[in-house]
Design an enzyme around this catalytic site. Structure first.
Site, PDB file in Angstrom:
ATOM      1  N   GLU A  40       1.317  -1.073   0.127  1.00 43.89           N
ATOM      2  CA  GLU A  40      -0.008  -0.060   0.062  1.00 43.89           C
ATOM      3  C   GLU A  40       0.730   1.437  -0.464  1.00 43.89           C
ATOM      4  O   GLU A  40       1.347   1.413   1.129  1.00 43.89           O
ATOM      5  CB  GLU A  40      -1.306  -0.301   1.271  1.00 43.89           C
ATOM      6  CG  GLU A  40      -1.996   0.957   2.059  1.00 43.89           C
ATOM      7  CD  GLU A  40      -2.780   0.816   2.577  1.00 43.89           C
ATOM      8  OE1 GLU A  40      -2.919   0.148   3.552  1.00 43.89           O
ATOM      9  OE2 GLU A  40      -2.472   2.056   3.138  1.00 43.89           O
ATOM     10  N   ARG A  44       0.106  10.179   0.027  1.00 49.10           N
ATOM     11  CA  ARG A  44       0.606  11.016   1.175  1.00 49.10           C
ATOM     12  C   ARG A  44       1.880  12.213   1.150  1.00 49.10           C
ATOM     13  O   ARG A  44       1.982  13.263   1.220  1.00 49.10           O
ATOM     14  CB  ARG A  44       1.068  10.535   2.805  1.00 49.10           C
ATOM     15  CG  ARG A  44      -0.064  10.047   3.528  1.00 49.10           C
ATOM     16  CD  ARG A  44       0.517   9.843   4.458  1.00 49.10           C
ATOM     17  NE  ARG A  44      -0.520   8.279   5.237  1.00 49.10           N
ATOM     18  CZ  ARG A  44      -0.360   7.964   6.375  1.00 49.10           C
ATOM     19  NH1 ARG A  44       0.588   7.904   7.318  1.00 49.10           N
ATOM     20  NH2 ARG A  44      -1.721   7.015   6.162  1.00 49.10           N
ATOM     21  N   THR A  68      -4.993   5.766   1.987  1.00 55.10           N
ATOM     22  CA  THR A  68      -4.983   7.016   2.723  1.00 55.10           C
ATOM     23  C   THR A  68      -5.884   7.827   1.218  1.00 55.10           C
ATOM     24  O   THR A  68      -5.569   8.751   0.878  1.00 55.10           O
ATOM     25  CB  THR A  68      -3.743   8.380   2.859  1.00 55.10           C
ATOM     26  OG1 THR A  68      -3.076   7.461   3.479  1.00 55.10           O
ATOM     27  CG2 THR A  68      -4.053   9.599   3.683  1.00 55.10           C
ATOM     28  N   LYS A 128     -11.141  -1.865   6.562  1.00 60.60           N
ATOM     29  CA  LYS A 128      -9.357  -2.035   7.627  1.00 60.60           C
ATOM     30  C   LYS A 128     -10.246  -1.514   8.822  1.00 60.60           C
ATOM     31  O   LYS A 128     -11.011  -0.581   9.233  1.00 60.60           O
ATOM     32  CB  LYS A 128      -9.505   0.107   6.609  1.00 60.60           C
ATOM     33  CG  LYS A 128      -7.808   0.254   7.558  1.00 60.60           C
ATOM     34  CD  LYS A 128      -7.085   0.727   6.922  1.00 60.60           C
ATOM     35  CE  LYS A 128      -6.862   2.179   7.197  1.00 60.60           C
ATOM     36  NZ  LYS A 128      -4.813   2.447   6.433  1.00 60.60           N
TER      37      LYS A 128
HETATM   38  C1  3PG Z   1      -1.419   4.689   8.537  1.00 57.94           C
HETATM   39  O1  3PG Z   1      -2.613   4.848   8.384  1.00 57.94           O
HETATM   40  O2  3PG Z   1      -0.267   5.202   8.462  1.00 57.94           O
HETATM   41  C2  3PG Z   1      -1.189   3.242   8.933  1.00 57.94           C
HETATM   42  O3  3PG Z   1      -2.575   3.028   9.443  1.00 57.94           O
HETATM   43  C3  3PG Z   1       0.250   2.950   9.271  1.00 57.94           C
HETATM   44  O4  3PG Z   1       0.004   3.089  11.190  1.00 57.94           O
HETATM   45  P1  3PG Z   1       1.338   2.834  11.132  1.00 57.94           P
HETATM   46  O5  3PG Z   1       2.137   3.817  11.282  1.00 57.94           O
HETATM   47  O6  3PG Z   1       0.680   2.987  12.787  1.00 57.94           O
HETATM   48  O7  3PG Z   1       1.636   1.208  11.504  1.00 57.94           O
END
Ligand code: 3PG
Length: 208
Positions: A40, A44, A68, A128
């Site tokens: 994934e 961002r 995201t 999720k």
């Molecule tokens: C995110 O959206 O950044 C993911 O949920 C990952 O989260 P993490 O950095 O706590 O693994």
């Protein structure tokens, strides 16, 4: 492919934040070689869509998706870049419609029973669970299994090598997601051996 198929491909989905699209292909190869083919790439960073494009074009054994995904345009651009699945931190009716319109499997984010039930009403059974640790963790998902037995979750957010196995032991957890597989400094340094090792340790959390 439907969303549930993602769960069968790997126990862990690396959640990647990439600053440099040039790192995408060697990083994806290392993850695949370590045993984690589902990747994934979060939207961002400005590099994200190009990273998805490159992985889709150059790493055929990877199943690359966009994370995201927060608006309709994100869904459309991700699909155009070659994403094979979409992940969203939450769910709104507009976003859901846009994700459905891409024809891609998607994992919409939920954190409450009501949110999960709203998706069930639309026939969506793969979700999720986000932010997993802050929303009640494995104990919360265990408690949902009785009343909502048809749903399978991918908990993400605060999942670590230390707690991933607790989630994966639950019957309603299809896989977990986390960012620990691709630490920014390791990716920046191009230490693909380290990424391969982190991936293989995570892949062993649920033997094939
Ligand atoms: C995110 O959206 O950044 C993911 O949920 C990952 O989260 P993490 O950095 O706590 O693994």
């Amino acid at each position: 492919m439907i969303a549930e198929d993602l769960f069968d491909l790997a126990p862990v989905i690396p959640v990647v934040v990439l600053d440099d699209a040039g790192a995408a292909v060697p990083m994806a190869r290392a993850l695949v070689e370590g045993g984690l083919p589902v990747i994934e790439v979060t939207l961002r960073t400005p590099a994200a869509l190009e990273a998805i494009e490159r992985i889709a074009a150059e790493v055929p054994d990877a199943v690359v998706g966009a994370g995201t995904v927060a608006g309709a345009e994100d869904a459309e651009r991700s699909a155009a870049a070659g994403a094979r699945f979409l992940v969203s931190p939450g769910r709104t009716p507009r976003l859901q419609a846009a994700m459905v319109a891409t024809g891609l499997p998607f994992l919409p984010g939920v954190a409450t029973a009501s949110e999960a039930m709203a998706l069930l009403e639309d026939g969506i059974t793969a979700m999720k669970f986000f932010p997993a640790e802050a929303s009640g963790g494995a104990a919360f998902l265990k408690a949902l299994a009785g009343p909502l037995p048809r749903i399978r979750f991918c908990p993400t957010g605060g999942v670590t090598p230390g707690n991933a196995a607790d989630y994966l032991a639950l019957g309603n957890v299809g896989c977990v997601g986390g960012s620990w597989l691709t630490p920014a400094n390791v990716v920046r340094a191009g230490d693909w051996d380290r990424i391969r090792k982190l991936a293989s340790e995570a892949a062993a959390l649920r033997p094939a």
